[in-house]
Motif scaffolding. Structure first.
Motif, PDB file in Angstrom:
ATOM      1  N   ALA A 350       6.983  22.884  -6.103  1.00  0.00           N
ATOM      2  CA  ALA A 350       8.038  22.561  -7.094  1.00  0.00           C
ATOM      3  C   ALA A 350       8.965  21.806  -6.594  1.00  0.00           C
ATOM      4  CB  ALA A 350       8.483  23.980  -7.813  1.00  0.00           C
ATOM      5  N   ALA A 351       9.463  22.000  -5.215  1.00  0.00           N
ATOM      6  CA  ALA A 351      10.643  21.150  -4.723  1.00  0.00           C
ATOM      7  C   ALA A 351       9.977  19.825  -4.535  1.00  0.00           C
ATOM      8  CB  ALA A 351      10.714  21.961  -3.165  1.00  0.00           C
ATOM      9  N   ILE A 352       8.708  19.472  -4.087  1.00  0.00           N
ATOM     10  CA  ILE A 352       8.089  18.188  -4.018  1.00  0.00           C
ATOM     11  C   ILE A 352       8.314  17.599  -5.486  1.00  0.00           C
ATOM     12  CG2 ILE A 352       6.196  16.747  -3.415  1.00  0.00           C
ATOM     13  CD1 ILE A 352       5.412  19.153  -1.509  1.00  0.00           C
ATOM     14  N   GLY A 353       7.934  18.145  -6.569  1.00  0.00           N
ATOM     15  CA  GLY A 353       8.110  17.802  -7.764  1.00  0.00           C
ATOM     16  C   GLY A 353       9.303  17.231  -8.123  1.00  0.00           C
ATOM     17  N   ARG A 354      10.190  17.984  -7.792  1.00  0.00           N
ATOM     18  CA  ARG A 354      11.686  17.490  -8.314  1.00  0.00           C
ATOM     19  C   ARG A 354      12.012  15.924  -7.672  1.00  0.00           C
ATOM     20  NH1 ARG A 354      15.214  21.920  -9.137  1.00  0.00           N
ATOM     21  NH2 ARG A 354      14.229  23.229 -10.796  1.00  0.00           N
ATOM     22  N   LYS A 355      11.367  15.468  -6.688  1.00  0.00           N
ATOM     23  CA  LYS A 355      11.451  14.330  -5.911  1.00  0.00           C
ATOM     24  C   LYS A 355      10.699  13.209  -6.943  1.00  0.00           C
ATOM     25  CE  LYS A 355      11.988  16.490  -1.424  1.00  0.00           C
ATOM     26  NZ  LYS A 355      13.556  16.249  -1.362  1.00  0.00           N
ATOM     27  N   VAL A 356       9.786  13.585  -7.559  1.00  0.00           N
ATOM     28  CA  VAL A 356       9.148  12.500  -8.311  1.00  0.00           C
ATOM     29  C   VAL A 356       9.090  12.733  -9.764  1.00  0.00           C
ATOM     30  CG1 VAL A 356       7.412  12.318  -6.571  1.00  0.00           C
ATOM     31  CG2 VAL A 356       6.813  14.244  -8.066  1.00  0.00           C
ATOM     32  N   GLY A 357      10.232  13.539 -10.142  1.00  0.00           N
ATOM     33  CA  GLY A 357      10.290  13.594 -11.718  1.00  0.00           C
ATOM     34  C   GLY A 357       9.440  14.756 -12.633  1.00  0.00           C
ATOM     35  N   VAL A 358       8.930  15.666 -11.822  1.00  0.00           N
ATOM     36  CA  VAL A 358       8.313  16.772 -12.425  1.00  0.00           C
ATOM     37  C   VAL A 358       9.112  18.261 -12.487  1.00  0.00           C
ATOM     38  CG1 VAL A 358       6.077  17.958 -12.547  1.00  0.00           C
ATOM     39  CG2 VAL A 358       6.218  15.561 -12.254  1.00  0.00           C
ATOM     40  N   ASP A 359       9.398  18.968 -13.288  1.00  0.00           N
ATOM     41  CA  ASP A 359       9.882  20.275 -12.825  1.00  0.00           C
ATOM     42  C   ASP A 359       8.856  21.241 -13.230  1.00  0.00           C
ATOM     43  OD1 ASP A 359      11.533  22.673 -12.868  1.00  0.00           O
ATOM     44  OD2 ASP A 359      12.893  21.821 -14.443  1.00  0.00           O
ATOM     45  N   LEU A 360       8.337  21.626 -12.148  1.00  0.00           N
ATOM     46  CA  LEU A 360       7.204  22.634 -12.260  1.00  0.00           C
ATOM     47  C   LEU A 360       7.835  24.031 -12.575  1.00  0.00           C
ATOM     48  CD1 LEU A 360       4.223  23.170 -11.856  1.00  0.00           C
ATOM     49  CD2 LEU A 360       4.708  23.773  -9.428  1.00  0.00           C
ATOM     50  N   TRP A 361       9.104  24.389 -12.203  1.00  0.00           N
ATOM     51  CA  TRP A 361       9.841  25.507 -12.610  1.00  0.00           C
ATOM     52  C   TRP A 361       9.677  25.672 -14.191  1.00  0.00           C
ATOM     53  CZ3 TRP A 361      10.454  29.497  -9.497  1.00  0.00           C
ATOM     54  CH2 TRP A 361      10.889  29.374  -8.107  1.00  0.00           C
ATOM     55  N   ALA A 362       9.987  24.537 -14.988  1.00  0.00           N
ATOM     56  CA  ALA A 362       9.799  24.771 -16.387  1.00  0.00           C
ATOM     57  C   ALA A 362       8.528  24.832 -16.991  1.00  0.00           C
ATOM     58  CB  ALA A 362      10.747  23.395 -16.798  1.00  0.00           C
ATOM     59  N   TYR A 363       7.591  24.772 -16.377  1.00  0.00           N
ATOM     60  CA  TYR A 363       6.232  24.930 -16.952  1.00  0.00           C
ATOM     61  C   TYR A 363       5.999  26.364 -17.582  1.00  0.00           C
ATOM     62  CZ  TYR A 363       1.222  24.825 -17.708  1.00  0.00           C
ATOM     63  OH  TYR A 363       0.139  24.923 -18.474  1.00  0.00           O
ATOM     64  N   ARG A 364       5.421  26.140 -18.737  1.00  0.00           N
ATOM     65  CA  ARG A 364       5.099  27.573 -19.320  1.00  0.00           C
ATOM     66  C   ARG A 364       3.543  27.353 -19.844  1.00  0.00           C
ATOM     67  NH1 ARG A 364       8.950  28.038 -17.508  1.00  0.00           N
ATOM     68  NH2 ARG A 364      10.979  29.162 -18.145  1.00  0.00           N
ATOM     69  N   GLY A 365       2.810  28.395 -19.340  1.00  0.00           N
ATOM     70  CA  GLY A 365       1.255  28.323 -19.986  1.00  0.00           C
ATOM     71  C   GLY A 365       1.127  28.815 -21.012  1.00  0.00           C
ATOM     72  N   PRO A 366      -0.280  28.901 -21.759  1.00  0.00           N
ATOM     73  CA  PRO A 366      -0.330  29.142 -22.948  1.00  0.00           C
ATOM     74  C   PRO A 366      -0.162  30.811 -23.223  1.00  0.00           C
ATOM     75  CG  PRO A 366      -2.648  29.102 -21.640  1.00  0.00           C
ATOM     76  CD  PRO A 366      -1.285  28.280 -21.005  1.00  0.00           C
ATOM     77  N   ASP A 367       0.090  31.564 -22.265  1.00  0.00           N
ATOM     78  CA  ASP A 367       0.265  33.047 -22.504  1.00  0.00           C
ATOM     79  C   ASP A 367       1.686  33.336 -21.912  1.00  0.00           C
ATOM     80  OD1 ASP A 367      -2.040  33.592 -23.623  1.00  0.00           O
ATOM     81  OD2 ASP A 367      -3.188  33.805 -21.480  1.00  0.00           O
ATOM     82  N   GLY A 368       2.597  32.269 -21.808  1.00  0.00           N
ATOM     83  CA  GLY A 368       3.977  32.409 -21.153  1.00  0.00           C
ATOM     84  C   GLY A 368       3.885  32.322 -19.613  1.00  0.00           C
ATOM     85  N   GLN A 369       2.780  32.121 -19.198  1.00  0.00           N
ATOM     86  CA  GLN A 369       2.847  32.009 -17.765  1.00  0.00           C
ATOM     87  C   GLN A 369       3.976  31.077 -17.159  1.00  0.00           C
ATOM     88  OE1 GLN A 369       0.089  31.199 -19.568  1.00  0.00           O
ATOM     89  NE2 GLN A 369      -1.755  31.775 -18.282  1.00  0.00           N
ATOM     90  N   SER A 370       4.599  31.645 -15.684  1.00  0.00           N
ATOM     91  CA  SER A 370       5.424  30.467 -15.056  1.00  0.00           C
ATOM     92  C   SER A 370       5.883  31.110 -13.944  1.00  0.00           C
ATOM     93  CB  SER A 370       6.829  30.542 -16.196  1.00  0.00           C
ATOM     94  OG  SER A 370       7.584  31.685 -15.667  1.00  0.00           O
ATOM     95  N   LEU A 371       6.489  30.091 -13.205  1.00  0.00           N
ATOM     96  CA  LEU A 371       6.754  30.637 -11.698  1.00  0.00           C
ATOM     97  C   LEU A 371       7.951  31.643 -11.679  1.00  0.00           C
ATOM     98  CD1 LEU A 371       6.544  27.269  -9.607  1.00  0.00           C
ATOM     99  CD2 LEU A 371       4.849  28.881 -10.245  1.00  0.00           C
ATOM    100  N   PHE A 372       8.919  31.662 -12.629  1.00  0.00           N
ATOM    101  CA  PHE A 372       9.779  32.582 -12.763  1.00  0.00           C
ATOM    102  C   PHE A 372       9.267  33.785 -12.964  1.00  0.00           C
ATOM    103  CE2 PHE A 372      12.655  28.998 -14.183  1.00  0.00           C
ATOM    104  CZ  PHE A 372      13.137  28.911 -13.135  1.00  0.00           C
ATOM    105  N   LYS A 373       8.238  33.943 -13.949  1.00  0.00           N
ATOM    106  CA  LYS A 373       7.679  35.259 -14.160  1.00  0.00           C
ATOM    107  C   LYS A 373       6.935  35.795 -12.905  1.00  0.00           C
ATOM    108  CE  LYS A 373       6.975  35.754 -19.207  1.00  0.00           C
ATOM    109  NZ  LYS A 373       5.919  36.142 -20.007  1.00  0.00           N
ATOM    110  N   ALA A 374       6.238  35.045 -12.133  1.00  0.00           N
ATOM    111  CA  ALA A 374       5.438  35.321 -10.973  1.00  0.00           C
ATOM    112  C   ALA A 374       6.455  36.085 -10.243  1.00  0.00           C
ATOM    113  CB  ALA A 374       4.839  34.358 -10.363  1.00  0.00           C
ATOM    114  N   VAL A 375       7.648  35.201  -9.696  1.00  0.00           N
ATOM    115  CA  VAL A 375       8.577  35.870  -8.855  1.00  0.00           C
ATOM    116  C   VAL A 375       9.241  36.937  -9.500  1.00  0.00           C
ATOM    117  CG1 VAL A 375      11.052  35.480  -7.735  1.00  0.00           C
ATOM    118  CG2 VAL A 375       9.212  33.353  -7.938  1.00  0.00           C
TER     119      VAL A 375
END
Length: 445
Positions: A350-375
């Motif tokens: 996700a930190a690498i993504g910020r450098k290339v314009g992608v916010d992986l932290w904002a991603y939500r899967g079809p069942d609501g999966q996310s990095l925030f939920k995993a943490v």
């Protein structure tokens, strides 16, 4: 760790396939580009290394270079809140000054292919099933014991030395960047040149013989995780040195860029690389993290962006459940370790993504999966509020501290509230000086 300037290089690279489901044979070898030729081509385009007065932030790939520069400015102004962390960092760097350098050519036996410059490691959870004899010196056949590390893997191969290279260059480069003390930069440069660049001692840019199993496989695709786990810290160390470190030359920069380009191409083109990229557990996550970082470091920002973008559907959806648990990691005998381990890769990606314009932290899967939920799934155990009710051979609460920090920095309120209740890892909490997650507990424990 150290430095500041710009890695304004772009090496032309063929279009590569992000993820392939090709299944390779047990020992796959793909020729790498000539590193010396790439270095010669790159050298003419490398701007001269500047001194400590360089104004730009380091072109790091995981760490936030602008944030590092602000932190250094705070230290230069005598910020007492950072004093303890700096002491802990420099203590780690001091410890490396009289160690190494290390090289792949020092192992007692070469890799199965016979080239001493090839990296070699042994599968950690495979054990001999028979007593060693003259006719069966390895005690074959080998059998798997998940989570139980065979001590023989730490002798006779390159794994332990590679980890020392990764850890030492990161600590030393950061220490130079924050203190300006020449000795740290000079030592980091020596370690990098010996392992990667000097013709007599350099490592070939491939992992054809990672995690071999005696009497079974000469190398395996999953051996790529030996580098995926920590090599991105070396990329950041190089970026720090590239900002004007004494002892790190224009030629070193060009040669290291060439090595990384060759290794990146091996990851994308080799059968082992394609197999590891198709993995659906932490191996796949770490592969993406390493590939995206290498793409950034070698000038292929488009490959980096595609890699991070694909990780939502390719990694988050199948690996993280609706409640934030990671089913494949929870099934392991060291479920806490592997749950935090996988999130190290995710948060760094996700930190690498910020450098290339992608916010992986904002991603939500079809069942609501996310990095925030995993943490969030880890927070009750990470703060000591609740026990960890899954298999774990050796529980270390501090193992989750960095990934919680990462979620807090990304804006998660629950993670921010949890930070004061985290357990500091051995050697202290260095988040303020190197705000990118590391694996804080050892699987060797």
């Amino acid at each position: 760790m150290s430095a500041r300037s710009r890695l304004a290089l772009t090496i032309a690279a063929a279009t590569v396939t992000l993820v392939s489901l090709v299944t390779p044979s047990a020992s796959a070898r793909t020729a790498s580009p000539s590193v010396s030729a790439l270095a010669r081509a790159a050298s003419a385009r490398v701007p001269a290394v500047s001194g400590r007065t360089a104004s730009g932030p380091p072109e790091t790939v995981v760490l936030d270079g602008a944030r590092l520069r602000r932190t250094r400015a705070r230290l230069e102004k005598g910020d007492r809140g950072l004093a303890r962390a700096l002491r802990e960092l420099t203590a780690r760097a001091d410890n490396w000054l009289d160690q190494g350098p290390w090289t792949v050519v020092d192992k007692p036996k070469p890799a199965p292919g016979g080239d001493v410059h090839d990296y070699l490691s042994q599968a950690p959870y495979w054990w001999p099933s028979q007593p060693a004899t003259a006719d069966n010196p390895w005690g074959c056949p080998y059998v798997q014991r998940d989570g139980q590390r065979n001590p023989e893997v730490d002798t006779g191969t390159d794994r332990q030395d590679a980890e020392k290279v990764f850890d030492s260059t990161y600590d030393l480069a950061l220490a130079w960047y924050y203190t300006g003390e020449k000795r740290y930069a000079v030592k980091a440069a020596q370690v990098l040149r010996t392992w990667f660049l000097d013709p007599a001692t350099r490592m070939n840019p491939n992992l054809d013989h990672g995690q071999f199993i005696p009497c079974r496989y000469d190398g395996r695709a999953i051996g790529i995780i030996d580098f995926s786990q920590s090599y991105t810290s070396v990329l950041d160390a190089i970026a720090l040195l590239d900002t004007g470190a004494p002892g790190w030359s224009r030629r070193d920069r060009a040669a290291m860029l060439a090595w990384n380009t060759g290794y990146r191409d091996w990851l994308t083109d080799s059968a082992f690389g394609k197999e590891e990229g198709a993995a659906r557990n932490n191996h796949g996550t770490f592969y993406d993290m390493q590939l995206a970082a290498l793409a950034c470091a070698t000038g292929d920002k488009d490959l980096a962006r595609r890699t991070v973008l694909a990780a939502g559907a390719l990694r988050v959806d199948p690996q993280i459940a609706a409640d934030g648990g990671q089913p494949q990691e929870l099934a392991r005998t060291r479920s806490w370790h592997y749950s935090t381990f996988d999130l190290v890769a995710y948060t760094r990606l996700a930190a690498i993504g910020r450098k290339v314009g992608v916010d992986l932290w904002a991603y939500r899967g079809p069942d609501g999966q996310s990095l925030f939920k995993a943490v969030g799934y880890l927070l009750p155990a990470a703060t000591g509020a609740e026990p960890w009710n899954h298999p774990e051979l050796e529980f270390h609460r501090f193992a989750a501290s960095d990934v919680v920090h990462a979620a807090a920095d990304a804006g998660d309120r629950a993670a921010r509230a949890a930070v004061p209740r985290l357990e500091a890892p051995p050697g202290g909490d260095l988040w303020e000086l190197r705000p990118a997650a590391e694996q804080l507990d050892s699987i060797a424990g």
